[in-house]
Write a protein that holds these residues in place. Structure first.
Motif, short mmCIF file in Angstrom:
data_model
loop_
_atom_site.label_atom_id
_atom_site.label_comp_id
_atom_site.label_asym_id
_atom_site.label_seq_id
_atom_site.Cartn_x
_atom_site.Cartn_y
_atom_site.Cartn_z
N TYR A 40 0.84 -1.20 0.00
CA TYR A 40 0.00 0.00 0.00
C TYR A 40 0.88 1.26 0.00
O TYR A 40 0.58 2.23 -0.70
N ALA A 41 1.94 1.23 0.80
CA ALA A 41 2.84 2.39 0.86
C ALA A 41 3.51 2.64 -0.50
O ALA A 41 3.69 3.78 -0.90
N SER A 42 3.82 1.56 -1.20
CA SER A 42 4.48 1.71 -2.51
C SER A 42 3.55 2.34 -3.55
O SER A 42 4.00 2.86 -4.56
N GLU A 43 2.24 2.31 -3.27
CA GLU A 43 1.26 2.96 -4.15
C GLU A 43 1.05 4.43 -3.77
O GLU A 43 0.23 5.11 -4.39
N GLY A 44 1.77 4.88 -2.74
CA GLY A 44 1.70 6.29 -2.37
C GLY A 44 0.79 6.62 -1.20
O GLY A 44 0.69 7.77 -0.78
N TYR A 45 0.12 5.61 -0.65
CA TYR A 45 -0.78 5.87 0.47
C TYR A 45 -0.01 6.11 1.77
O TYR A 45 1.12 5.64 1.94
N THR A 46 -0.64 6.81 2.69
CA THR A 46 -0.12 6.95 4.05
C THR A 46 -0.61 5.74 4.83
O THR A 46 -1.81 5.49 4.90
N VAL A 47 0.33 4.98 5.39
CA VAL A 47 -0.03 3.70 6.00
C VAL A 47 0.40 3.66 7.46
O VAL A 47 1.53 4.01 7.81
N CYS A 48 -0.53 3.23 8.32
CA CYS A 48 -0.23 3.05 9.74
C CYS A 48 -0.61 1.63 10.14
O CYS A 48 -1.78 1.24 10.06
N GLY A 49 0.37 0.85 10.56
CA GLY A 49 0.13 -0.50 11.07
C GLY A 49 0.56 -0.57 12.52
O GLY A 49 1.72 -0.89 12.82
N PRO A 50 -0.34 -0.25 13.45
CA PRO A 50 0.06 -0.24 14.87
C PRO A 50 0.30 -1.64 15.41
O PRO A 50 -0.23 -2.62 14.89
N ARG A 51 1.11 -1.70 16.44
CA ARG A 51 1.27 -2.95 17.19
C ARG A 51 0.29 -2.89 18.35
O ARG A 51 0.37 -1.98 19.18
N LEU A 52 -0.63 -3.83 18.38
CA LEU A 52 -1.63 -3.82 19.45
C LEU A 52 -0.95 -4.04 20.80
O LEU A 52 -0.03 -4.86 20.92
N LYS A 53 -1.42 -3.33 21.80
CA LYS A 53 -0.80 -3.40 23.13
C LYS A 53 -0.76 -4.86 23.61
O LYS A 53 -1.71 -5.62 23.44
N GLY A 54 0.38 -5.25 24.22
CA GLY A 54 0.53 -6.61 24.74
C GLY A 54 0.98 -7.62 23.69
O GLY A 54 1.22 -8.77 24.01
#
Length: 246
Positions: free
Chosen positions: A36-50
């Motif tokens: 998705y990032a390579s297509e130019g989108y702003t991407v957020c993949g958080p690490r869930l707590k724990g």
């Protein structure tokens, strides 16, 4: 854990919030995030707590903590983007549905084998934490493709399963509140979440635009499995079709 770091890439004004599943890590979603990032989108993949550290850390968290992790990612995207889509695997799919229930401004969701109703886990509600085992077997790495392993915990805290069940109950109760476009992926052979969960989601959400796609060559962790490229391509197509200008 190495490979479990959160994923943040700033791109254009369209933001994609990408969530991994229960006991898993961002590693299961990284190929999607990178595509998705390579297509130019702003991407957020958080690490869930724990997650992504030690299963005893997971035991100390609750479903509200996981919602908070996703909400924080959403806030990060809102500061940078005008339009936001949410993509999630398994419990990440449940969290994507939760976000669509509580944030009607979300443009669309793509959920992969989302968990809503898992009868095989129901007995855990009755387990008394004082006298019975604190941990059960691992549930990660249900993958058909040979030689591929999901970075996930080797044990599952019983207390955390109860929290996941509570989250699924809350999400299911509010499914009619989901009105945004929805793309639902389902693996007919899934050893973690029954395949009928996808149909439950499809039937109970209120979205005018909703579709189910079969992942016939993958098990539960389809994002690391044989249908990975299909998920990437179909989600990118889904996003393009639902951008504001269309």
């Amino acid at each position: 854990m190495e490979g479990a770091a959160p994923f943040y890439v700033e791109g254009n004004s369209v933001g994609l919030l990408v969530s991994h599943g229960f006991t898993g890590t961002t590693q299961s979603m990284r190929p999607l995030c990178e595509a998705y990032a390579s297509e130019g989108y702003t991407v957020c993949g958080p690490r869930l707590k724990g997650h992504g550290t030690h299963y005893e850390d997971l035991e100390q968290t609750n479903y509200q903590d996981w919602i908070s992790s996703i909400e924080e990612g959403y806030e990060w995207l809102k500061q940078r983007c005008d339009t936001i889509f949410v993509i999630g695997l398994s419990m990440g799919g449940s969290l994507a549905l939760y976000m669509a229930e509580h944030h009607p401004e979300i443009r669309g969701i793509s959920v992969i084998n989302p968990g809503i109703n898992i009868p095989a886990m129901e007995h855990v509600r009755e387990i008394d934490g004082q006298n019975e085992a604190r941990f059960s077997d691992a549930i990660g790495s249900d993958i058909k493709k040979p030689g591929v392993t999901e970075l996930a915990y080797e044990k599952t805290p019983v207390r955390s399963v109860k929290e996941a069940l509570t989250l699924m109950d809350k999400v299911r109760a509010n499914l009619p509140k989901v009105t945004c476009p929805a793309l639902i992926f389902v693996s007919p052979e899934d050893h973690v979440v029954p395949a009928d969960n996808a149909q439950i989601v499809f039937n109970e959400i209120s979205s005018q635009s909703k579709e189910v796609r079969q992942l016939k060559d993958s098990y539960h962790v389809a994002t690391l499995d044989n249908d990975q490229q299909l998920i990437i391509d179909d989600t990118l197509d889904f996003i393009m079709r639902h951008l504001p200008s269309h």
